[in-house]
Scaffold this motif. Structure first.
Motif, PDB file in Angstrom:
ATOM      1  N   ASN A  40      23.328  37.650  -2.028  1.00 15.59           N
ATOM      2  CA  ASN A  40      22.972  36.315  -2.279  1.00 15.59           C
ATOM      3  C   ASN A  40      21.765  36.486  -3.469  1.00 15.59           C
ATOM      4  O   ASN A  40      20.754  36.507  -3.263  1.00 15.59           O
ATOM      5  N   CYS A  41      22.467  36.118  -4.677  1.00 20.26           N
ATOM      6  CA  CYS A  41      21.584  36.142  -5.888  1.00 20.26           C
ATOM      7  C   CYS A  41      21.286  34.861  -6.522  1.00 20.26           C
ATOM      8  O   CYS A  41      21.065  34.863  -7.844  1.00 20.26           O
ATOM      9  N   ILE A  42      21.524  33.859  -5.887  1.00 22.13           N
ATOM     10  CA  ILE A  42      21.497  32.520  -6.321  1.00 22.13           C
ATOM     11  C   ILE A  42      19.957  32.202  -6.482  1.00 22.13           C
ATOM     12  O   ILE A  42      19.022  32.458  -5.599  1.00 22.13           O
ATOM     13  N   ALA A  43      19.497  31.772  -7.774  1.00 24.03           N
ATOM     14  CA  ALA A  43      18.105  31.466  -8.070  1.00 24.03           C
ATOM     15  C   ALA A  43      17.427  30.492  -7.170  1.00 24.03           C
ATOM     16  O   ALA A  43      18.152  29.538  -7.084  1.00 24.03           O
ATOM     17  N   GLN A  44      16.402  30.879  -6.755  1.00 22.25           N
ATOM     18  CA  GLN A  44      15.465  29.860  -5.890  1.00 22.25           C
ATOM     19  C   GLN A  44      14.285  29.357  -6.767  1.00 22.25           C
ATOM     20  O   GLN A  44      13.611  30.363  -7.234  1.00 22.25           O
ATOM     21  N   GLY A  45      14.276  27.758  -7.025  1.00 20.09           N
ATOM     22  CA  GLY A  45      13.117  27.656  -7.994  1.00 20.09           C
ATOM     23  C   GLY A  45      13.269  27.583  -9.239  1.00 20.09           C
ATOM     24  O   GLY A  45      14.299  28.361  -9.547  1.00 20.09           O
ATOM     25  N   SER A  46      12.359  27.205  -9.954  1.00 22.60           N
ATOM     26  CA  SER A  46      12.660  27.564 -11.491  1.00 22.60           C
ATOM     27  C   SER A  46      12.020  28.940 -12.169  1.00 22.60           C
ATOM     28  O   SER A  46      11.520  29.582 -11.393  1.00 22.60           O
ATOM     29  N   ARG A  47      12.923  29.353 -13.258  1.00 25.50           N
ATOM     30  CA  ARG A  47      12.233  30.561 -13.811  1.00 25.50           C
ATOM     31  C   ARG A  47      10.890  30.396 -14.240  1.00 25.50           C
ATOM     32  O   ARG A  47      10.160  31.472 -14.096  1.00 25.50           O
ATOM     33  N   LEU A  48      10.288  29.440 -14.521  1.00 23.12           N
ATOM     34  CA  LEU A  48       8.793  29.537 -15.257  1.00 23.12           C
ATOM     35  C   LEU A  48       7.880  29.554 -13.859  1.00 23.12           C
ATOM     36  O   LEU A  48       6.987  30.324 -13.771  1.00 23.12           O
ATOM     37  N   LYS A  49       8.400  28.981 -12.779  1.00 19.67           N
ATOM     38  CA  LYS A  49       7.468  29.359 -11.664  1.00 19.67           C
ATOM     39  C   LYS A  49       7.638  30.766 -11.143  1.00 19.67           C
ATOM     40  O   LYS A  49       6.514  31.456 -10.605  1.00 19.67           O
ATOM     41  N   LYS A  50       8.868  31.244 -11.090  1.00 21.09           N
ATOM     42  CA  LYS A  50       9.154  32.644 -10.772  1.00 21.09           C
ATOM     43  C   LYS A  50       8.105  33.732 -11.715  1.00 21.09           C
ATOM     44  O   LYS A  50       7.643  34.660 -11.335  1.00 21.09           O
ATOM     45  N   ALA A  51       8.205  33.412 -13.122  1.00 24.75           N
ATOM     46  CA  ALA A  51       7.530  34.123 -14.001  1.00 24.75           C
ATOM     47  C   ALA A  51       6.169  34.040 -13.727  1.00 24.75           C
ATOM     48  O   ALA A  51       5.314  35.024 -13.770  1.00 24.75           O
ATOM     49  N   LYS A  52       5.490  32.956 -13.263  1.00 18.31           N
ATOM     50  CA  LYS A  52       4.052  32.774 -13.069  1.00 18.31           C
ATOM     51  C   LYS A  52       3.666  33.886 -11.907  1.00 18.31           C
ATOM     52  O   LYS A  52       2.525  34.319 -11.688  1.00 18.31           O
ATOM     53  N   ILE A  53       4.346  33.545 -10.747  1.00 24.33           N
ATOM     54  CA  ILE A  53       4.347  34.418  -9.575  1.00 24.33           C
ATOM     55  C   ILE A  53       4.198  36.014  -9.900  1.00 24.33           C
ATOM     56  O   ILE A  53       3.217  36.649  -9.418  1.00 24.33           O
ATOM     57  N   LEU A  54       5.265  36.278 -10.668  1.00 22.83           N
ATOM     58  CA  LEU A  54       5.276  37.811 -11.025  1.00 22.83           C
ATOM     59  C   LEU A  54       4.106  38.240 -11.864  1.00 22.83           C
ATOM     60  O   LEU A  54       3.571  39.124 -11.748  1.00 22.83           O
ATOM     61  N   LEU A  55       3.753  37.279 -12.765  1.00 18.52           N
ATOM     62  CA  LEU A  55       2.691  37.626 -13.613  1.00 18.52           C
ATOM     63  C   LEU A  55       1.470  37.821 -12.742  1.00 18.52           C
ATOM     64  O   LEU A  55       0.474  38.443 -12.929  1.00 18.52           O
ATOM     65  N   THR A  56       1.363  36.771 -11.710  1.00 24.05           N
ATOM     66  CA  THR A  56       0.173  36.918 -10.733  1.00 24.05           C
ATOM     67  C   THR A  56       0.289  38.185  -9.986  1.00 24.05           C
ATOM     68  O   THR A  56      -0.936  38.987  -9.964  1.00 24.05           O
ATOM     69  N   TRP A  57       1.396  38.681  -9.403  1.00 23.34           N
ATOM     70  CA  TRP A  57       1.375  39.932  -8.659  1.00 23.34           C
ATOM     71  C   TRP A  57       1.473  41.368  -9.521  1.00 23.34           C
ATOM     72  O   TRP A  57       1.002  42.220  -8.999  1.00 23.34           O
TER      73      TRP A  57
END
Length: 354
Positions: A40-57
Motif C-alpha cells: 500500500n503506497c497510497i499517499a497519506q497527508g499532503s506532500r508539503l507536510k511529508k517534506a517538512k517531516i523529512l527535513l526535520t528528520w
C-alpha cells in the motif's frame, strides 16, 4: 485463490504490523489460499507536510537516529513476515493483477484523517475486484459531514462489511450500509502458543522485574504519578516504549514488543493492541483515554474490547486503586476468544469462500 490484505504497510506501529501478520497467518493456515499483503503506497497527508517531516528528520540527533533505526527494522519485518506484493497500490492504479480479491483491514484504514479518499481502501478500482473487509476501523466516533457521501459510495464496493468496534456499525448504518458486523481483531485469531513461538527477547539487558508503559498520546500528569507510585511501591523498574524522552527502547521490533508485554509485571497504556496482548498474555493492565489531534474521541474500539472481555475496570480514568481486581480470568478469556474465532471462520466461509 490469491488474497490480498489491504491495510497500512508504511510506518512503525507495533499493533499495525502484528494485526497484519496475524490475519495473514490465520487465512493461510485455515483456508486453501495464497495470502499476500498489498504493498500500500497510497499517499497519506499532503506532500508539503511529508517534506517538512523529512527535513526535520534530516537534522542529526539521537532522536532522529532512533526514528530511522526503528523504521528500518520495521521495513525488515515487512520483508520477512508480511509477504508484500511486488505490485504497488497507488492513486494511479486502475487495476491490481497480483491478487484475486481484497480483504480490507484490520486497523484504522478508514480513518478520514489518514487518507484524503478511502476508495482504494475498499478495493474500489476501475477494473473491479472482489472485496470484503475484516475488522476494519474508522478510528473515530463520526465521519465529517463533507466526507459522508464519499464514504457511503466507497463502502458500497464491499461484498461484506466487518468492522472492529460497535461504533463502526453505527457509522456504517448512518452511511446506508445496513448489513455489517463486528469481528474480533486479527491478533486474537492466533493461539497464544503461536505468539509464544515468535516472541523475541530484545538484544539488551531487560530488568528482572519491570512495569511497561506504551502510550501513543501524551501521558497525563496524574497517570505519570500513578505509574511512578506503582514502581516505587512494588520495587520495579520502568520500561517506556514509544517515548522520545527515553530512547533506550524506541527501536525494538514487533516481536520484541510482545516479549516485553508478556514478561511485564504490569502494563500501562493508551494503545488498543497493547491492551489486546495484555489480555492474550493474562497481564494486569490499565488503559487510558486517547484523544486525536482533531479532538475526536478514539476509544470506541477500547469500549468494544472491554465490553467483549468484561474489562471495564481496566480504565485508568476510573481506577480505584484495587490492583487485585485487575487479575484476568484466563479460562473465561479463552472461551470468549474461541467463540469469536468460530464467528470469524463462519464469516469468511459465508463471504470470501462461499
Amino acid at each position: 485463490m490469491k488474497i490480498g490484505i489491504l491495510t497500512f504497510t508504511e510506518g512503525y506501529n507495533y499493533g499495525n504490523k502484528l494485526q497484519n501478520y496475524a490475519l495473514l497467518k490465520y487465512l493461510k493456515n485455515n483456508f486453501s489460499c495464497e495470502v499476500k499483503t498489498v504493498n500500500n503506497c497510497i499517499a497519506q497527508g499532503s506532500r508539503l507536510k511529508k517534506a517538512k517531516i523529512l527535513l526535520t528528520w534530516a537534522i542529526p540527533s539521537k532522536k532522529h537516529y532512533m526514528y530511522w533505526k526503528r523504521l528500518i527494522r520495521f521495513k525488515e519485518f515487512n520483508k520477512l513476515y508480511l509477504n508484500l506484493t511486488k505490485e504497488k497500490l497507488t492513486a494511479a492504479n486502475e487495476s491490481f493483477s497480483e491478487v484475486d480479491c481484497f480483504v480490507c483491514g484490520s486497523d484504522q484504514i478508514w480513518n478520514p484523517y489518514y487518507y484524503s479518499s478511502i476508495d482504494l481502501l475498499t478495493g474500489k478500482l476501475q477494473v473491479p475486484k472482489r472485496s470484503i473487509s475484516y475488522a476494519a476501523s474508522f478510528g473515530i466516533s463520526e465521519i465529517p459531514k463533507d466526507k459522508q457521501k464519499e464514504f457511503a459510495d466507497a463502502l458500497q464496493n464491499l461484498e461484506a462489511i466487518s468492522v472492529r468496534e460497535e461504533q463502526g456499525i453505527a457509522i456504517c448504518k448512518e452511511l446506508g450500509c445496513v448489513e455489517c458486523r463486528v469481528n474480533i481483531d486479527p491478533t486474537f485469531l492466533l493461539l497464544k502458543e503461536e505468539w509464544l513461538k515468535v516472541i523475541k527477547e530484545p538484544n539488551r539487558k531487560v530488568p528482572s522485574k519491570y512495569v511497561l508503559t506504551y502510550f501513543l498520546g501524551k501521558i497525563e500528569e496524574e497517570n505519570e504519578k500513578l505509574i511512578n507510585n506503582f514502581c516505587k511501591e512494588n520495587s520495579v523498574k520502568r520500561i517506556d516504549l514509544n517515548s522520545v524522552k527515553n530512547l533506550d527502547w524506541f527501536d525494538i521490533t514487533p516481536f520484541e514488543f510482545l516479549y516485553l508485554i508478556k514478561n511485564a509485571e504490569f502494563v500501562f497504556t493508551d494503545s488498543f493492541h497493547a491492551s489486546v496482548f495484555s489480555i492474550i498474555f493474562g497481564k494486569q493492565f490499565l488503559t487510558g483515554e486517547r484523544v486525536s489531534n482533531n479532538n475526536n474521541r478514539m476509544s470506541s474500539r477500547i469500549d468494544t474490547l472491554f465490553s467483549t472481555f468484561s474489562c471495564e475496570n481496566h480504565r485508568i480514568e476510573t481506577f480505584d486503586g484495587d490492583i487485585d481486581a485487575l487479575k484476568l480470568d484466563n479460562a473465561k478469556i479463552e472461551n470468549i476468544i474461541r467463540y469469536e474465532r468460530n464467528r470469524t471462520k463462519e464469516y469468511f466461509l459465508n463471504t470470501l469462500f462461499k
